[in-house]
Enzyme design. Structure first.
Site, mmCIF file in Angstrom:
data_model
loop_
_atom_site.group_PDB
_atom_site.id
_atom_site.type_symbol
_atom_site.label_atom_id
_atom_site.label_comp_id
_atom_site.label_asym_id
_atom_site.label_seq_id
_atom_site.Cartn_x
_atom_site.Cartn_y
_atom_site.Cartn_z
ATOM 1 N N GLU A 237 -6.759 4.392 7.795
ATOM 2 C CA GLU A 237 -6.536 5.935 7.530
ATOM 3 C C GLU A 237 -7.682 6.991 7.070
ATOM 4 O O GLU A 237 -8.420 7.720 7.270
ATOM 5 C CB GLU A 237 -5.303 6.222 6.821
ATOM 6 C CG GLU A 237 -3.995 6.400 7.466
ATOM 7 C CD GLU A 237 -3.078 5.429 6.580
ATOM 8 O OE1 GLU A 237 -3.098 5.491 5.831
ATOM 9 O OE2 GLU A 237 -1.781 5.139 7.252
ATOM 10 N N HIS B 160 -9.328 1.289 5.090
ATOM 11 C CA HIS B 160 -8.021 1.264 5.956
ATOM 12 C C HIS B 160 -8.516 2.620 7.036
ATOM 13 O O HIS B 160 -9.111 2.684 6.991
ATOM 14 C CB HIS B 160 -7.001 2.326 4.680
ATOM 15 C CG HIS B 160 -5.403 1.619 5.083
ATOM 16 N ND1 HIS B 160 -5.160 2.187 6.623
ATOM 17 C CD2 HIS B 160 -4.674 1.234 5.092
ATOM 18 C CE1 HIS B 160 -3.808 2.852 6.640
ATOM 19 N NE2 HIS B 160 -3.767 1.193 5.785
ATOM 20 N N GLU C 166 -5.458 -4.925 10.815
ATOM 21 C CA GLU C 166 -4.092 -3.981 11.072
ATOM 22 C C GLU C 166 -4.609 -3.200 12.202
ATOM 23 O O GLU C 166 -5.295 -2.509 12.301
ATOM 24 C CB GLU C 166 -3.973 -2.638 9.638
ATOM 25 C CG GLU C 166 -3.844 -3.514 7.815
ATOM 26 C CD GLU C 166 -3.103 -2.538 7.543
ATOM 27 O OE1 GLU C 166 -2.232 -3.044 7.105
ATOM 28 O OE2 GLU C 166 -3.789 -1.161 6.721
ATOM 29 N N SER D 228 3.630 -1.855 10.309
ATOM 30 C CA SER D 228 5.218 -2.301 10.427
ATOM 31 C C SER D 228 5.864 -3.598 10.422
ATOM 32 O O SER D 228 6.804 -4.156 10.840
ATOM 33 C CB SER D 228 5.515 -1.796 11.610
ATOM 34 O OG SER D 228 5.046 -0.713 12.293
ATOM 35 N N GLY E 71 3.148 -1.255 4.143
ATOM 36 C CA GLY E 71 3.379 0.080 4.069
ATOM 37 C C GLY E 71 4.293 0.706 3.660
ATOM 38 O O GLY E 71 5.141 0.380 2.448
ATOM 39 N N GLY E 72 5.397 1.440 4.147
ATOM 40 C CA GLY E 72 6.584 2.420 4.316
ATOM 41 C C GLY E 72 7.698 0.750 3.441
ATOM 42 O O GLY E 72 7.749 1.415 2.706
ATOM 43 N N GLY F 171 2.443 2.409 10.408
ATOM 44 C CA GLY F 171 4.049 2.740 10.811
ATOM 45 C C GLY F 171 4.689 3.400 12.288
ATOM 46 O O GLY F 171 5.642 4.568 12.313
ATOM 47 N N ASN G 72 1.208 -1.062 -0.270
ATOM 48 C CA ASN G 72 -0.333 -0.177 -0.208
ATOM 49 C C ASN G 72 1.096 1.374 -0.066
ATOM 50 O O ASN G 72 1.152 1.353 0.723
ATOM 51 C CB ASN G 72 -0.907 0.050 0.869
ATOM 52 C CG ASN G 72 -1.553 1.388 1.459
ATOM 53 O OD1 ASN G 72 -1.329 1.766 0.600
ATOM 54 N ND2 ASN G 72 -2.107 1.414 2.182
ATOM 55 N N TRP G 73 1.091 1.708 -0.963
ATOM 56 C CA TRP G 73 1.724 3.551 -0.853
ATOM 57 C C TRP G 73 1.231 3.927 -0.550
ATOM 58 O O TRP G 73 2.241 5.308 -0.286
ATOM 59 C CB TRP G 73 2.259 3.673 -2.891
ATOM 60 C CG TRP G 73 2.845 2.718 -3.665
ATOM 61 C CD1 TRP G 73 2.963 1.727 -3.102
ATOM 62 C CD2 TRP G 73 3.983 2.314 -4.709
ATOM 63 N NE1 TRP G 73 4.737 0.583 -3.588
ATOM 64 C CE2 TRP G 73 4.821 1.263 -5.132
ATOM 65 C CE3 TRP G 73 4.301 3.200 -5.536
ATOM 66 C CZ2 TRP G 73 5.889 1.742 -6.434
ATOM 67 C CZ3 TRP G 73 4.392 3.754 -6.445
ATOM 68 C CH2 TRP G 73 5.282 2.303 -6.861
ATOM 69 N N LYS G 74 -0.367 4.368 -0.327
ATOM 70 C CA LYS G 74 -0.655 4.843 0.268
ATOM 71 C C LYS G 74 -0.772 6.696 -0.557
ATOM 72 O O LYS G 74 -0.055 6.484 -1.919
ATOM 73 C CB LYS G 74 0.126 5.529 1.654
ATOM 74 C CG LYS G 74 -0.152 4.150 2.433
ATOM 75 C CD LYS G 74 0.081 4.602 3.922
ATOM 76 C CE LYS G 74 0.174 3.101 4.882
ATOM 77 N NZ LYS G 74 -0.125 3.219 5.623
HETATM 78 P P1 13P Z 1 3.284 -0.016 7.499
HETATM 79 O O1 13P Z 1 4.135 -1.004 6.824
HETATM 80 O O2 13P Z 1 3.896 1.928 6.608
HETATM 81 O O3 13P Z 1 3.233 0.426 8.712
HETATM 82 O O4 13P Z 1 1.553 0.552 7.244
HETATM 83 C C1 13P Z 1 0.618 -0.223 7.399
HETATM 84 C C2 13P Z 1 -0.626 0.150 5.999
HETATM 85 O O5 13P Z 1 -0.941 0.743 6.392
HETATM 86 C C3 13P Z 1 -0.855 -1.240 5.232
HETATM 87 O O6 13P Z 1 -1.741 -0.568 4.377
#
Ligand code: 13P
Length: 254
Positions: free
Chosen positions: A101, A99, A169, A215, A236-237, A175, A12-14
């Site tokens: 967010e 998600h 999640e 994470s 994510g990251g 993050g 997920n590149w956000k």
């Molecule tokens: P991180 O891997 O950066 O913690 O993010 C997880 C995430 O929100 C994937 O959707």
């Protein structure tokens, strides 16, 4: 890991990624070799501005793409919204729904998430429905109850193994570099599989891929991916670094 299920690692590149960053996708494609392909599926969910070009760049790689969100509506006067059919038309196979967010920053309720997941299914996309508790909820001993309730509200009726992915999640793990213990992930994923059994039937639930997200890194991927009922990761990251994303894929492929 659930041995009968081919795992999925989705990035997920956000809200990250310009055209130049398609080089990351190209590098992932290069590393997704004949030893990985039979053992783990990969997907990249770039921002919707890059979806069409990312999908085109990944043709022939067998790496899927996905949207990060979609409208509950099919079309019309909804300025700024992107429909599931538009994502499918751009080449997506998946769409993330709910998600944390989106739930937190955009006030999405489970009913909204369910409508989005249904819109995705209607466009023949596989929704990746996200659930997860906050830090306060975990500390209050409410994590299982919160996630069960989110599932009951968010999972489309009649979903099956091929038409639904669920991602657990924990909000506090996203993050932050923090992760739950393997035992906590095992307990949660078992509870999710059981709740899905009540919602869509035991047989369908047994085949639904349950991803862990929050994470995930090369250093913790093997431990997290070896937990029972963990069928992959939502990253994510670390998905913004081809090397790290591939290392997670390798950990998942076993
Ligand atoms: P991180 O891997 O950066 O913690 O993010 C997880 C995430 O929100 C994937 O959707």
């Amino acid at each position: 890991m659930t041995r009968s299920i081919k795992p999925l690692v989705a990035g997920n590149w956000k809200m990250n990624g310009l055209k130049a960053d398609l080089a990351i996708a190209a590098e992932v494609a290069k590393g997704y070799d004949a030893t990985l392909k039979p053992n783990v599926d990969l997907a990249i969910c770039p921002p919707s501005s890059l979806l069409f070009t990312a999908t085109a760049a990944l043709i022939g790689s067998r790496i899927a793409t996905g949207g990060q969100d979609c409208s509950t509506q099919a079309s019309g006067a909804f300025t700024g919204e992107v429909s599931a059919a538009m994502l499918a038309d751009a080449g997506a196979n998946f769409c993330i729904a709910g998600h944390s967010e989106r739930r937190t920053l955009h006030g999405e309720t489970s009913a909204t998430v369910k409508a989005k997941a249904e819109a995705a299914q209607k466009a023949l996309l596989v929704p990746i429905v996200c659930v997860g508790e906050t830090k306060d909820e975990r500390e209050a001993g409410k994590a299982l109850a919160v996630v069960r309730k989110q599932l009951r509200g968010s999972v489309p009726e009649g979903a099956g193994a091929a038409t639904l992915v669920v991602a657990y999640e924990p909000v506090w793990a996203i993050g932050t570099g923090l992760t739950p213990t393997a035992a906590d992930v095992a307990e949660m994923h078992e509870a999710i599989r059981a709740e899905l059994g009540r919602l869509v039937g035991k047989q369908a639930a047994a085949g639904v891929r349950l991803l862990y997200g929050g994470s995930v890194k090369p250093s913790n991927a093997a431990e997290l991916m070896n937990v029972a009922n963990v069928d992959g990761a939502l990253v994510g990251g670390a998905s913004l670094k081809a090397e790290d994303f591939l290392a997670i894929a390798r950990a998942c492929a076993g």
